[in-house]
Design a protein around this motif. Structure first.
Motif: not given
Length: 721
Positions: A25-43, A521-529
């Motif tokens: 895992i890289t910081l560039e991926e974390i803050w570049g949105g590589a691990f973002s999740t799909k969701g639903m817009d507010v309905l 995002a912080n959890d991915y940082w912890y995984e990187m550490l």
């Protein structure tokens, strides 16, 4: 020759496969949105309870639309409005319906003021005629339809206006609004931040009256910040900010009669705060919640517009403090549903229209965490609670009489629900520490899943190629309490080795950081550490939430005392584990967590080798009245509580490595906090590192800011832990 080539290809193919299974895992991926999740817009659930609308953005045409979907099929039924068909506007960023859903209010050119407040231009779209009309050419706040849809109230430059949508005429309701002096109809900074609302006016159910709160902030001290920007000279931004013990706005409640044009000031006795107003189902009756300055005495008033008198129907006191919610719900007979933790845990209560207790609906040594609503057909209340463990959330229903409780959610983790207007369906959002968000359509009677809407299976597949170490949940006994904890260990963890330990915490009153939910995002940082050989742990100490009032409120009047004792105790206890290097323990946190990290490395100088404090409060004397005094009373009443636990008074104790970070444009926790600590450390001749982020607010983000910040923090950890 061919055999050799085949062996070579096999070798490189095997190496590629192994590499793909061990991506870092890289910081560039974390803050570049590589691990973002799909969701639903507010309905928005439509009045018929069978359909809902969503705001969609078309990237190809850069247009927005409000589209209608069917709950049962999840198929798109119609496009109600699209900016492609509106030559007046390129796109809109939000929408709201009037009561009968015949008109929409569309927001454009919206600009932020503070955390929640905005100004913008607004248009009204008629669904039947497809005509679009501009409300006003001015930038306004909080436009709101009257219940009969014939009028629209809004705020412009601290004054309230009402536009008659049939005649097009506009009436100015108030005229004394002035920046940094008088505000009508929207909240001041501290109400917005701490009571969590902006619009401070409400239409009566028949649209004949408009109740509003007036804020006189004339005597509230001003705070100023330099905005560096890109101009030759910095600009000064000044706003009213009441620090602990200082003057608050003087608030008064007013009832405007739309027909007569007359305004009556409502007599609420010695009310200090007015954190909520809401009309009952009686068009002539307004409910008002008022509190004293200590926020340990809450009264619910009913004000009658005909008699112009207010009476107290519910009076609640607490030895410590009372939290304000939006859960007050009026039933057809004007009896009401109320939540309270006066019996030790947050639960649901039913009162008659005169404030007499009819029934405590929920009970037990667990907390109701969200109240969803009441279905009058089935006479059932829907809510979320931690009955299935404090790190989990489940959705329940229960009869108004307190019988027939049903657990609707089935999976252990974090469940949240969004119900259709008629409570036929709900959309359940589920995640856990091992499962990214899943959105499903469910039956409200049984909780049975009808259909999956959105999943994140692609992310699950993607993460299989990374070295992800699951969070291990447990409890740790510190200072006589079993505290919730999670821990992340390196994937190749060897119990015979010693690892450095980094603690993360927030620790604020009523908060929770140890939860069985998906990664941020912080959890991915912890995984990187963890990939780099660190163990990361998080513990919710005394004062945190969802374990009852006694656990949460024991930090009263001494924020930072018990919480610091717990984090030091955690570090010392974990440091005795064979696999933890007790000489390499660090701690970090943001905001309240930064306050804690600072205190921990100062007061726990022999325990912590390193700390990072981001945007910390360094003295509660610098923070706002409502938040601080709720937990501390005023500094005039409780000077030792403020000073004994202030990091500023412990700078001489620093031994380890310390990184201090702040945004200069932080309107919430002012950079003054860090500047005072910097000066204290300098005068104590302590060496430390610090970083200021020009014009960045409490979140410290924008462009590459987060990437640069987390790179700095990562390097600091690697160099010093």
């Amino acid at each position: 020759m061919k055999k050799q080539n085949l062996l070579t290809l096999f070798f490189f193919g095997l190496v590629s496969l192994l590499s793909a299974q061990n991506q870092k895992i890289t910081l560039e991926e974390i803050w570049g949105g590589a691990f973002s999740t799909k969701g639903m817009d507010v309905l928005h659930s439509m009045n018929n309870g069978k359909q809902y609308t969503v705001l969609n953005f078309d990237r190809a045409t850069r247009s927005t639309s409000v589209d209608k979907y069917d709950y049962k099929t999840l198929e798109k039924v119609a496009a109600i409005v699209s900016s492609k068909d509106l030559p007046e506007i390129n796109y809109f960023t939000s929408y709201s319906f009037n009561a009968n859903e015949s008109k929409l209010l569309l927001a454009t050119n919206v600009k932020s003021i503070f955390r929640h407040s905005t100004i913008g231009q607004y248009y009204i779209y008629d669904v039947a005629t497809k005509k679009l009309s501009l409300v006003t050419d001015k930038m306004i706040q909080e436009p709101t339809f009257s219940p009969d849809s014939k009028q629209l109230a809004y705020v412009f430059q601290n004054n309230i206006y009402i536009k008659n949508l049939e005649t097009g005429t506009t009436t100015q309701v108030t005229a004394d609004g002035e920046k940094n002096k008088i505000i009508n109809g929207v909240t001041d900074w501290v109400y917005e931040e701490e009571f969590g609302f902006v619009r401070a006016f409400q239409w009566s159910t028949d649209g004949t009256h408009l109740a509003y709160i007036r804020f006189d902030e004339t005597n509230v001290p001003e705070f100023s910040m330099d905005i560096y920007g890109k101009t030759l000279y910095p600009q000064e931004y000044t706003f009213k900010y009441p620090k602990a013990g200082e003057n608050n706005s003087v608030v008064t409640l007013h009832d405007y009669n739309v027909t007569s044009g007359k305004t009556n000031q409502v007599n609420l006795g010695d009310a200090y705060y007015i954190p909520r107003i809401k009309w009952t189902n009686d068009a002539n009756e307004l409910s008002i919640q008022v509190m004293n300055r200590h926020q340990n005495h809450l009264q619910l008033y009913f004000y009658n517009t005909q008699s112009q008198k207010a009476k107290v129907v519910l009076d609640e006191t607490d030895k410590f403090y009372i939290d304000i919610t939006d859960n007050l719900t009026f039933l057809d007979d004007n009896s009401f549903i109320w939540t309270s933790e006066h019996n030790g845990f947050n639960h649901i209560y039913h009162y008659d229209k005169n404030g007499k207790l009819e029934k405590q609906v929920t009970s037990g040594p667990w907390e109701v965490t969200t109240y969803y609503g009441y279905d009058k057909k089935s006479k059932r209340i829907f809510y979320q609670s931690v009955e299935n463990g404090t790190i989990n959330r489940d959705v329940y229903s229960i009869k108004l009489n307190g019988k027939g409780k049903e657990r609707l959610s089935t999976k252990n983790g974090t469940n949240d629900a969004n119900f259709s207007t008629d409570f036929t369906y709900y959309i359940n959002t589920f995640s856990s520490a091992t499962t990214p968000p899943e959105y499903t359509l469910n039956d409200s009677k049984t909780g049975k899943e009808i259909k999956e809407i959105v999943n994140n299976n692609d992310l699950v597949s993607k993460l299989k190629s990374y070295e992800i170490s699951p969070k291990e949940f447990s409890t740790i006994n510190v200072n006589g309490n079993h505290l919730n904890m999670w821990m992340i260990k390196p994937k190749d963890f060897d119990p015979n080795k010693k690892y450095p330990l980094l603690l993360y915490q927030y620790s604020g009153p009523g908060s929770q950081s140890v939860a069985n939910s998906w990664m941020g995002a912080n959890d991915y940082w912890y995984e990187m550490l963890a990939e780099q050989g660190y163990i990361i742990a998080c513990v919710d100490g005394r004062g945190t939430g969802f374990r009852g009032a006694a656990f949460k409120k024991q930090t009263y009047k001494e924020l930072g005392k018990l919480e610091v004792e717990d984090q030091i105790g955690v570090a010392q206890k974990l440091g005795k584990e064979a696999y933890i290097d007790a000489n390499r323990i660090g701690i970090w946190g943001w905001s309240f967590g930064g306050f804690m990290a600072s205190n921990c490395i100062f007061q726990g100088a022999d325990t912590f080798e390193m700390a990072i404090a981001v945007a910390p409060v360094t003295s509660w004397r610098f923070y706002d009245t409502i938040y601080t005094e709720r937990y501390m009373q005023t500094p005039q009443e409780n000077p030792s509580g403020y000073d004994d636990n202030s990091p500023l008074n412990h700078v001489n104790e620093l031994k380890g490595k310390f990184l201090l970070v702040h945004g200069t444009g932080d309107d919430n926790v002012h950079v003054q906090n860090s500047m005072r600590m910097i000066e204290g450390l300098i005068q104590a001749n302590k060496q430390f590192d610090w970083a200021l982020y020009p014009d960045k607010n409490h979140g410290i983000y924008g462009g590459n800011t987060r990437l640069q910040l987390y790179t700095k923090m990562t390097n600091f950890i690697k160099d010093n832990l």
